[in-house]
Design an enzyme around this catalytic site. Structure first.
Site, short mmCIF file in Angstrom:
data_model
loop_
_atom_site.label_atom_id
_atom_site.label_comp_id
_atom_site.label_asym_id
_atom_site.label_seq_id
_atom_site.Cartn_x
_atom_site.Cartn_y
_atom_site.Cartn_z
N ASP A 120 -16.12 14.02 34.23
CA ASP A 120 -17.37 13.30 34.54
C ASP A 120 -18.05 13.97 35.74
OD1 ASP A 120 -17.06 10.11 33.28
OD2 ASP A 120 -15.26 11.31 33.47
N THR A 124 -15.54 7.37 28.86
CA THR A 124 -14.49 7.91 29.74
C THR A 124 -13.14 7.25 29.49
OG1 THR A 124 -16.12 8.43 31.42
CG2 THR A 124 -13.85 8.32 32.16
MG MG Z 1 -20.20 8.11 31.75
#
Ligand code: MG
Ligand code: AMP
Ligand code: MG
Length: 308
Positions: free
Chosen positions: A51, A122
């Site tokens: 990320d 995620t």
């Molecule tokens: Mg995200």
């Protein structure tokens, strides 16, 4: 406009290459084996090294080429010098060969807001559900989502050796959506796709009220929109706060470019100007067809609990 192309089409063509690069970063972090997981607001709200690196790559690459853009990324990262290795300078030529819709031809760089989700899904990424993951770059003008790019880094990963890994879907309102094969759920069937990691009673009450033939629980806002346009689901129902503007901006464009609709549970359009609050507080309701049917089935109790 030295290149002869409009700002919007140059931005979409760059966003395509930048999202592809982010996809390679997302794959590389898994291959290297150290995910560097950080908990943000709760155990189901995570951030990984992928990320972080993908956001730095996307935001810096966009800002270098388009310095007057407003760029809003999901991750709260210190603004430090980004490694040159993370910068993508390419642009997807096929996009530059398409005409810019007339209503967008005079847009200036400073009028555009870009919403970046460097890695959507995620939680699923950390659990190995890799095809749930997407990279989302959405482009808004006058508060409306008008162009978007979705990279799916692990598309085809279960197809075995030889299958091309990853793909990029893109779209512009008034031009269309590209990079996939449109398919629809058979008429009259209600297959609902919803969250896998962020469910609660409001979410399940709303899903049940849709009178579904089947319910799919998968990760990612981008992934669920892909299910809608590939005939795997007929509506995406998420009757809860939790989804943010960077989750919905690019997916909304792809759906709208195909005649579908993404709104909150009240049926109201979402806003994407730079001052807007990030949270989609009144949930998400999206479908390729029959949006009125799904909106009409949202229970009053759910609507009353979700204030825009
Ligand atoms: Mg995200
Ligand atoms: P999901 O369908 O659960 O994958 O959620 C779609 C997107 O909204 C993902 O980016 C999630 O991280 C985000 N999201 C949804 N609900 C929450 C929540 N309760 N907390 C944090 N993020 C959420
Ligand atoms: Mg997300």
């Amino acid at each position: 406009m030295a290149s002869g192309h409009t700002v919007l089409m140059r931005l979409v063509a760059s966003a395509y290459s930048i999202a592809q690069k982010a996809g390679t970063i997302v794959r590389r972090v898994i291959a290297e084996g150290d995910l560097g997981i950080v908990e943000k607001t709760s155990p189901t709200d995570l951030q990984t090294k992928a990320d972080r690196l993908a956001q730095m790559s996307i935001c810096s690459s966009l800002a270098r080429k388009f310095p007057k853009l407003t760029i809003i990324g999901e991750e709260d990262l210190p603004s430090e010098d980004v490694d040159q290795e993370l910068i993508e300078d390419g642009q997807w030529e096929e996009i530059l060969r398409k005409p810019c819709p007339a209503q967008y031809s005079a847009i200036k760089e400073e009028d555009l807001v870009v919403w970046v989700d460097p890695l959507d899904g995620t939680k699923e990424y950390t659990e190995g559900l890799l095809d749930n993951v997407t990279v989302l770059i959405g482009i808004a003008y006058e508060g409306k989502a008008i162009a978007g790019v979705i990279n799916q880094p692990y598309y085809n990963y279960q197809a075995g050796p030889g299958a091309a890994l990853g793909r990029t879907i893109w779209g512009v309102l008034g031009l269309g959506a590209f990079g996939f094969q449109l398919k629809e759920v058979p008429a009259g069937k209600h297959i609902i796709t919803t969250t896998r990691s962020h469910s609660n009673k409001l979410v399940t009450d709303c899903v049940t009220a849709m009178n579904p033939d089947d319910v799919l629980r998968v990760g990612g806002a981008g992934n669920k929109i892909i299910q809608l346009i590939e005939g795997k689901a007929s509506a995406y129902v998420f009757a809860s706060p939790g989804c943010k503007k960077w989750d919905t901006c690019a997916p909304e464009v792809i759906l709208h470019a195909l005649g579908g609709k993404l709104t909150d549970v009240h049926g109201n359009a979402l806003q994407y100007d730079k001052e807007v609050k990030h949270m989609n507080s009144a949930g998400v309701l999206a479908s390729l067809r029959n949006h009125d049917y799904y909106a009409s089935r949202v229970p009053e109790s759910v609507k009353n609990a979700l204030v825009p």
